[in-house]
Design a protein around this motif. Structure first.
Motif, PDB file in Angstrom:
ATOM      1  N   LEU A   1       0.844  -1.182   0.000  1.00  0.00           N
ATOM      2  CA  LEU A   1       0.000   0.000   0.000  1.00  0.00           C
ATOM      3  C   LEU A   1       0.888   1.244   0.000  1.00  0.00           C
ATOM      4  CD1 LEU A   1      -2.879   1.210   0.305  1.00  0.00           C
ATOM      5  CD2 LEU A   1      -2.448   1.207   2.764  1.00  0.00           C
ATOM      6  N   PRO A   2       0.924   1.993  -1.123  1.00  0.00           N
ATOM      7  CA  PRO A   2       1.773   3.188  -1.140  1.00  0.00           C
ATOM      8  C   PRO A   2       1.222   4.265  -0.212  1.00  0.00           C
ATOM      9  CG  PRO A   2       0.506   3.011  -3.179  1.00  0.00           C
ATOM     10  CD  PRO A   2       0.226   1.775  -2.385  1.00  0.00           C
ATOM     11  N   ILE A   3       2.087   4.783   0.647  1.00  0.00           N
ATOM     12  CA  ILE A   3       1.702   5.858   1.560  1.00  0.00           C
ATOM     13  C   ILE A   3       2.011   7.208   0.921  1.00  0.00           C
ATOM     14  CG2 ILE A   3       2.191   6.922   3.800  1.00  0.00           C
ATOM     15  CD1 ILE A   3       2.726   4.086   4.836  1.00  0.00           C
ATOM     16  N   ASN A   4       3.193   7.310   0.310  1.00  0.00           N
ATOM     17  CA  ASN A   4       3.575   8.499  -0.446  1.00  0.00           C
ATOM     18  C   ASN A   4       4.572   8.072  -1.518  1.00  0.00           C
ATOM     19  OD1 ASN A   4       6.207   8.473   0.737  1.00  0.00           O
ATOM     20  ND2 ASN A   4       5.459   9.670   2.463  1.00  0.00           N
ATOM     21  N   TRP A   5       5.258   9.017  -2.146  1.00  0.00           N
ATOM     22  CA  TRP A   5       6.143   8.701  -3.267  1.00  0.00           C
ATOM     23  C   TRP A   5       7.305   7.807  -2.876  1.00  0.00           C
ATOM     24  CZ3 TRP A   5       4.263   9.705  -7.851  1.00  0.00           C
ATOM     25  CH2 TRP A   5       3.320  10.703  -7.972  1.00  0.00           C
ATOM     26  N   ARG A   6       7.716   7.820  -1.615  1.00  0.00           N
ATOM     27  CA  ARG A   6       8.891   7.069  -1.207  1.00  0.00           C
ATOM     28  C   ARG A   6       8.592   5.906  -0.250  1.00  0.00           C
ATOM     29  NH1 ARG A   6      10.882  11.921  -2.357  1.00  0.00           N
ATOM     30  NH2 ARG A   6      13.037  12.303  -2.821  1.00  0.00           N
ATOM     31  N   THR A   7       7.365   5.777   0.184  1.00  0.00           N
ATOM     32  CA  THR A   7       7.063   4.847   1.272  1.00  0.00           C
ATOM     33  C   THR A   7       5.947   3.873   0.898  1.00  0.00           C
ATOM     34  OG1 THR A   7       7.602   6.648   2.782  1.00  0.00           O
ATOM     35  CG2 THR A   7       6.543   4.716   3.729  1.00  0.00           C
ATOM     36  N   ASP A   8       6.188   2.595   1.160  1.00  0.00           N
ATOM     37  CA  ASP A   8       5.178   1.550   1.029  1.00  0.00           C
ATOM     38  C   ASP A   8       4.971   0.891   2.386  1.00  0.00           C
ATOM     39  OD1 ASP A   8       4.700   1.675  -1.690  1.00  0.00           O
ATOM     40  OD2 ASP A   8       5.982  -0.019  -2.208  1.00  0.00           O
ATOM     41  N   ALA A   9       3.733   0.716   2.788  1.00  0.00           N
ATOM     42  CA  ALA A   9       3.405  -0.159   3.914  1.00  0.00           C
ATOM     43  C   ALA A   9       2.931  -1.466   3.291  1.00  0.00           C
ATOM     44  CB  ALA A   9       2.309   0.451   4.771  1.00  0.00           C
ATOM     45  N   TYR A  10       3.089  -2.562   3.979  1.00  0.00           N
ATOM     46  CA  TYR A  10       2.664  -3.837   3.399  1.00  0.00           C
ATOM     47  C   TYR A  10       2.242  -4.821   4.475  1.00  0.00           C
ATOM     48  CZ  TYR A  10       7.404  -5.448   4.535  1.00  0.00           C
ATOM     49  OH  TYR A  10       8.565  -5.777   5.194  1.00  0.00           O
ATOM     50  N   LEU A  11       1.497  -5.820   4.027  1.00  0.00           N
ATOM     51  CA  LEU A  11       1.119  -6.941   4.872  1.00  0.00           C
ATOM     52  C   LEU A  11       1.347  -8.207   4.064  1.00  0.00           C
ATOM     53  CD1 LEU A  11      -0.047  -8.027   7.501  1.00  0.00           C
ATOM     54  CD2 LEU A  11      -2.310  -7.887   6.455  1.00  0.00           C
ATOM     55  N   GLY A  12       2.211  -9.064   4.575  1.00  0.00           N
ATOM     56  CA  GLY A  12       2.542 -10.305   3.881  1.00  0.00           C
ATOM     57  C   GLY A  12       2.053 -11.519   4.643  1.00  0.00           C
ATOM     58  N   VAL A  13       1.818 -12.587   3.906  1.00  0.00           N
ATOM     59  CA  VAL A  13       1.481 -13.875   4.503  1.00  0.00           C
ATOM     60  C   VAL A  13       2.410 -14.928   3.915  1.00  0.00           C
ATOM     61  CG1 VAL A  13      -0.926 -13.339   5.007  1.00  0.00           C
ATOM     62  CG2 VAL A  13      -0.340 -14.336   2.818  1.00  0.00           C
ATOM     63  N   GLY A  14       2.794 -15.881   4.740  1.00  0.00           N
ATOM     64  CA  GLY A  14       3.697 -16.926   4.281  1.00  0.00           C
ATOM     65  C   GLY A  14       3.982 -17.919   5.382  1.00  0.00           C
ATOM     66  N   ALA A  15       5.253 -18.301   5.506  1.00  0.00           N
ATOM     67  CA  ALA A  15       5.650 -19.311   6.483  1.00  0.00           C
ATOM     68  C   ALA A  15       6.992 -18.945   7.098  1.00  0.00           C
ATOM     69  CB  ALA A  15       5.754 -20.675   5.817  1.00  0.00           C
ATOM     70  N   ALA A  16       7.197 -19.417   8.311  1.00  0.00           N
ATOM     71  CA  ALA A  16       8.502 -19.350   8.967  1.00  0.00           C
ATOM     72  C   ALA A  16       9.031 -20.775   8.999  1.00  0.00           C
ATOM     73  CB  ALA A  16       8.372 -18.781  10.374  1.00  0.00           C
ATOM     74  N   VAL A  17      10.186 -20.993   8.369  1.00  0.00           N
ATOM     75  CA  VAL A  17      10.723 -22.342   8.210  1.00  0.00           C
ATOM     76  C   VAL A  17      12.114 -22.426   8.844  1.00  0.00           C
ATOM     77  CG1 VAL A  17      11.280 -24.163   6.549  1.00  0.00           C
ATOM     78  CG2 VAL A  17       9.467 -22.515   6.019  1.00  0.00           C
ATOM     79  N   PRO A  18      12.216 -22.935  10.085  1.00  0.00           N
ATOM     80  CA  PRO A  18      13.542 -23.117  10.694  1.00  0.00           C
ATOM     81  C   PRO A  18      14.280 -24.254   9.993  1.00  0.00           C
ATOM     82  CG  PRO A  18      11.780 -23.287  12.342  1.00  0.00           C
ATOM     83  CD  PRO A  18      11.145 -23.263  10.997  1.00  0.00           C
ATOM     84  N   LEU A  19      15.583 -24.062   9.752  1.00  0.00           N
ATOM     85  CA  LEU A  19      16.360 -25.087   9.048  1.00  0.00           C
ATOM     86  C   LEU A  19      17.068 -26.042   9.993  1.00  0.00           C
ATOM     87  CD1 LEU A  19      17.853 -22.958   6.145  1.00  0.00           C
ATOM     88  CD2 LEU A  19      15.723 -24.254   6.213  1.00  0.00           C
ATOM     89  N   ASP A  20      17.090 -25.734  11.292  1.00  0.00           N
ATOM     90  CA  ASP A  20      17.734 -26.592  12.283  1.00  0.00           C
ATOM     91  C   ASP A  20      16.659 -27.227  13.159  1.00  0.00           C
ATOM     92  OD1 ASP A  20      20.336 -25.825  11.476  1.00  0.00           O
ATOM     93  OD2 ASP A  20      20.107 -23.965  12.610  1.00  0.00           O
ATOM     94  N   ASP A  21      16.637 -28.548  13.224  1.00  0.00           N
ATOM     95  CA  ASP A  21      15.635 -29.242  14.031  1.00  0.00           C
ATOM     96  C   ASP A  21      15.817 -28.952  15.517  1.00  0.00           C
ATOM     97  OD1 ASP A  21      14.504 -30.375  11.807  1.00  0.00           O
ATOM     98  OD2 ASP A  21      15.669 -32.225  11.937  1.00  0.00           O
ATOM     99  N   ASP A  22      14.696 -28.623  16.176  1.00  0.00           N
ATOM    100  CA  ASP A  22      14.614 -28.450  17.627  1.00  0.00           C
ATOM    101  C   ASP A  22      15.502 -27.360  18.208  1.00  0.00           C
ATOM    102  OD1 ASP A  22      12.622 -30.343  17.975  1.00  0.00           O
ATOM    103  OD2 ASP A  22      14.069 -31.983  18.117  1.00  0.00           O
ATOM    104  N   ARG A  23      16.132 -26.554  17.399  1.00  0.00           N
ATOM    105  CA  ARG A  23      16.940 -25.458  17.936  1.00  0.00           C
ATOM    106  C   ARG A  23      16.191 -24.155  17.717  1.00  0.00           C
ATOM    107  NH1 ARG A  23      22.686 -27.631  15.912  1.00  0.00           N
ATOM    108  NH2 ARG A  23      22.868 -29.261  17.464  1.00  0.00           N
ATOM    109  N   THR A  24      16.143 -23.325  18.731  1.00  0.00           N
ATOM    110  CA  THR A  24      15.344 -22.104  18.692  1.00  0.00           C
ATOM    111  C   THR A  24      16.007 -21.018  17.851  1.00  0.00           C
ATOM    112  OG1 THR A  24      14.588 -22.634  20.907  1.00  0.00           O
ATOM    113  CG2 THR A  24      14.153 -20.423  20.128  1.00  0.00           C
TER     114      THR A  24
END
Length: 185
Positions: A107-130
């Motif tokens: 969503l453009p706010i002005n000539w230089r600025t965009d606000a946005y909302l994204g959807v997707g996934a968070a995929v950790p590459l290391d098992d069981d490590r935070t």
């Protein structure tokens, strides 16, 4: 016929029709405002970019052994010029790594600025490590903002990622904030 007269004379029915008429009128007014062409509108801060910065985890899991983390972030955005849509990817890299691919509505706010909302996934590459976004693959939302610096190709970006059910032991929601600088291409 008497039943019809009682329904029409009922006070609740009258209030319902008044409320419905007001709602319909408000919707028509909003639609006419949105569909009226305007002579000057903000353009999106065009440009895909690649950047780097910092990611700070704001949460930890309920169970012991799932602490919050801080890491570096590498961010990329590919902007579709004809649509207000971007494909974004972030790699949160530290002792452990998480990839966050999303598709966003910009969503453009002005000539230089965009606000946005994204959807997707968070995929950790290391098992069981935070990581800053937990230790379990999860659905994620990403609100954020991009600002193009005047007379340059540099972009300042900032966002949050909220990953739902992101900890294996606690099952809690994970959240992190990211900020950095990118170079448009």
């Amino acid at each position: 016929m008497n039943l019809l007269k009682r329904v029409v004379a009922n006070r609740q029915t009258t209030q319902f029709w008044r409320g419905g008429s007001m709602l319909l009128g408000g919707a028509a007014l909003a639609a006419s405002i949105m569909l009226t062409p305007s002579s000057a509108t903000a353009q999106a801060a065009y440009g895909s970019y690649v950047g780097a910065g910092i990611a700070v985890g704001l949460t930890d899991g309920d169970a012991g052994g799932e602490p919050q983390r801080t890491s570096g972030v590498i961010a990329a955005r590919y902007k579709f010029l004809k649509l207000p849509v971007s494909i974004r990817t972030q790699a949160l890299i530290g002792k452990r790594t998480t990839l966050v691919p999303t598709i966003s509505y910009d969503l453009p706010i002005n000539w230089r600025t965009d606000a946005y909302l994204g959807v997707g996934a968070a995929v950790p590459l290391d098992d069981d490590r935070t990581t800053p976004l937990g230790n379990k693959t999860s659905f994620a939302i990403q609100p954020g903002i991009d600002y193009v610096l005047p007379n340059s190709q540099a972009v300042i970006f900032g966002n949050a990622v909220i990953a739902f059910d992101a900890y294996r032991k606690g099952g809690n929601t994970a959240a992190s904030i990211q900020a950095g600088v990118g170079l448009r291409f």
